[in-house]
Write an enzyme that holds these catalytic residues in place. Sequence first.
Site, PDB file in Angstrom:
ATOM      1  CG  HIS A  46      -0.119   0.177   2.558  1.00  0.00           C
ATOM      2  ND1 HIS A  46      -0.256  -0.672   3.566  1.00  0.00           N
ATOM      3  CD2 HIS A  46      -0.184   1.192   2.853  1.00  0.00           C
ATOM      4  CE1 HIS A  46       0.425  -0.382   4.452  1.00  0.00           C
ATOM      5  NE2 HIS A  46      -0.009   1.226   4.283  1.00  0.00           N
ATOM      6  CG  ASP A  91      -0.051  -3.972   2.637  1.00  0.00           C
ATOM      7  OD1 ASP A  91       1.003  -3.701   2.152  1.00  0.00           O
ATOM      8  OD2 ASP A  91       0.074  -3.738   4.035  1.00  0.00           O
ATOM      9  CB  SER A 107       2.991   1.996   6.259  1.00  0.00           C
ATOM     10  OG  SER A 107       1.618   1.432   6.879  1.00  0.00           O
TER      11      SER A 107
END
Length: 273
Positions: free
Chosen positions: A82, A135, A233
Amino acid sequence: MRGPFARALTGALGLITAAAGVTAGAVPAAADSVVVGGSPTAITDAPWVVALSSRDRFGGTRAGQFCGGVVVAPTKVLTAAHCLGREVLGGEPWQLRDFSVIAGRAALRGQGGQEVRIADTWVNPGYDPTTNAGDLAVLTLAASLPQSYVIQVARPGDPAESPGTAAEVYGWGDTTGNGSYASSLRSADVQVLPDESCERAYPGGFGGVSYRRDSMLCAGDPRGGRDACQGDSGGPLVARGLLVGLVSWGSGCGQAENPGVYTRVSSVLPERF
């Protein structure tokens, strides 16, 4: 319960608004304590941690940092898929003229280390941005980093993935859940939690995202107060000296009832990498 959100910084103003990486209608929650609940970490203790950077996109205040990554080979860096989305980058990765990783440097605007351009990107074809499953992305660097920067990846079923195992999460993200971003690398002590903990926290339904044990890993502090947050992230979750997870998503930061959710690298990373 607030809807789950990815933990990247989005948009050129993400560092200012502190609403970056949040799905529509959601905002970061305050953490139980002041990665959240972590402490400064020397890059020599975690040379595998890198910052993803684009000053053109995110400005120079934090050297363009917007996500984390981890070195798994001299020219290969893993991060969250992402982090490479259009909503984060404002376009395709190849359109960022200065897309690079900052390696060997704890302070984003400090000295030392090196900045290496990203020559190519690979996004897991099984990644589902709706469910957050799979992810993971692989960045190919234009020049090699030292072999000493490389961390080994846990294999499927490795004891490092077992519930109760002590782990550390690393990043330059929000340290409070309220937009207080770190300028130097931090780490927090957490533990791998039973899959059931995240299944209870994120059961899905009513438009919510559900936890999937086949491609996700649950980690945090059962008491709360220690967690990854926005801007972390793609950063590493390390247990027993092995990479077991990548910071992916969660609800709030440091909340005992909402543990952090990580990409289970051992089940998502193709063998060719």
